[in-house]
Enzyme design. Structure first.
Site, PDB file in Angstrom:
ATOM      1  CG  HIS A   1      -0.524   6.241   4.782  1.00 36.19           C
ATOM      2  ND1 HIS A   1      -1.910   6.240   4.864  1.00 36.19           N
ATOM      3  CD2 HIS A   1      -0.086   7.118   5.721  1.00 36.19           C
ATOM      4  CE1 HIS A   1      -2.272   7.073   5.822  1.00 36.19           C
ATOM      5  NE2 HIS A   1      -1.202   7.613   6.357  1.00 36.19           N
TER       6      HIS A   1
ATOM      7  CB  SER B   1       5.191   5.369   4.072  1.00 42.61           C
ATOM      8  OG  SER B   1       5.563   6.446   4.898  1.00 42.61           O
TER       9      SER B   1
ATOM     10  CG  ASN C   1      -1.845   1.188   1.268  1.00 45.55           C
ATOM     11  OD1 ASN C   1      -2.456   1.517   0.246  1.00 45.55           O
ATOM     12  ND2 ASN C   1      -1.972   1.855   2.409  1.00 45.55           N
TER      13      ASN C   1
ATOM     14  CG  ASP D   1      -2.609   3.560   7.126  1.00 44.32           C
ATOM     15  OD1 ASP D   1      -2.674   2.962   6.044  1.00 44.32           O
ATOM     16  OD2 ASP D   1      -3.388   4.481   7.446  1.00 44.32           O
TER      17      ASP D   1
HETATM   18  C1  GRF Z   1      -2.831   8.606  -2.917  1.00 45.55           C
HETATM   19  O1  GRF Z   1      -2.678   9.859  -2.362  1.00 45.55           O
HETATM   20  C2  GRF Z   1      -2.374   7.542  -1.964  1.00 45.55           C
HETATM   21  O2  GRF Z   1      -1.392   7.977  -1.078  1.00 45.55           O
HETATM   22  C3  GRF Z   1      -3.625   7.203  -1.203  1.00 45.55           C
HETATM   23  O3  GRF Z   1      -4.657   7.338  -2.142  1.00 45.55           O
HETATM   24  C4  GRF Z   1      -4.278   8.258  -3.161  1.00 45.55           C
HETATM   25  C5  GRF Z   1      -4.495   7.602  -4.486  1.00 45.55           C
HETATM   26  O4  GRF Z   1      -4.415   8.493  -5.552  1.00 45.55           O
HETATM   27  N1  GRF Z   1      -3.500   5.872  -0.651  1.00 45.55           N
HETATM   28  P1  GRF Z   1      -4.500   7.951  -7.056  1.00 45.55           P
HETATM   29  O5  GRF Z   1      -5.845   7.251  -7.217  1.00 45.55           O
HETATM   30  O6  GRF Z   1      -3.359   7.011  -7.275  1.00 45.55           O
HETATM   31  O7  GRF Z   1      -4.419   9.167  -7.910  1.00 45.55           O
END
Ligand code: GRF
Length: 213
Positions: free
Chosen positions: A108, A135, A106, A144
């Site tokens: 974050h 991260s 993932n 997370d």
């Molecule tokens: C990102 O900011 C990521 O950190 C979070 O969700 C958002 C996804 O954005 N987990 P995208 O759909 O990749 O534009």
């Protein structure tokens, strides 16, 4: 190396991974993109690059368990070595996370372990932090909290708002995520217990500093 990417929205991180694969800097093949929302813009991104897509709408399931089981079987039908959460806005059940343990990543938008959960940019500013970032981590049942693989950092300017900071962090995400997926795909990265190992050696708790990746 077949991978499956899960999205819910715009899919800019998915796009960054697609671009890295097409540029030849990431040795992976996206076997499938799954969204829980039919209107996720990321689905169009995948289609433009000839990548198969599937919508599994969580609202059509009676509970989290049955949704996650459907998700799991759709993913497993493609035999991926890695499952990449890229803005997938559903909390996953422990059973799902355990099933994919060690092959579920993932991204974050904070320097974990700081600012788990939502509204990370506003909270970082509010807390008077001098730097912020993103991260990539292995996913474990606790939100997370899985072993961090890499982080990218940016200074918080005095005039930054949650929006300007979000835009800066997104730029970092688009380099960080392909770099971390690449470490996994080239076989140097693995999860042992709750520790991320790179070439068999434990990574520090905040992972690699990949700000310049
Ligand atoms: C990102 O900011 C990521 O950190 C979070 O969700 C958002 C996804 O954005 N987990 P995208 O759909 O990749 O534009």
């Amino acid at each position: 190396m077949p991978i499956v990417v899960l999205i819910s929205g715009s899919g800019t991180n998915l796009q960054a991974i697609i671009d890295a694969i097409e540029a030849g800097t990431l040795a992976a093949r996206i076997a499938l993109v799954i969204s829980n929302r039919a209107d996720a813009a990321g689905l169009e991104r995948a289609k433009r690059h000839g990548i198969p897509t599937q919508v599994i709408d969580h609202r059509e399931f009676r509970d989290r368990e049955s949704f996650d089981l459907a998700l799991q079987s759709a993913i497993e039908s493609h035999h991926p070595r890695l499952v990449v959460l890229a803005g997938f806005m559903r909390i996953l059940t422990d059973g799902f996370v355990r099933h994919f343990s060690g092959r579920l990543l993932n991204i974050h938008p904070s320097l974990l372990p700081k600012f788990k959960g939502l509204n990370t940019h506003a909270r970082a500013i509010e807390a008077g932090e001098r730097e912020h970032g993103c991260s990539v981590h292995f996913v474990t049942p606790e939100l997370d909290a899985g072993a961090v693989i890499g982080q990218a950092r940016v200074a918080i300017a005095t005039d930054d708002t949650a929006e300007t900071l979000a835009a800066k962090v997104q730029q970092l995400e688009h380099r960080l995520y392909p770099a971390c997926v690449g470490l996994f795909c080239n076989g140097t990265l693995e999860l042992k217990g709750d520790v991320a190992l790179l070439n068999g050696k434990p990574l520090p708790p905040t992972g690699l500093d990949l700000t310049g990746a």
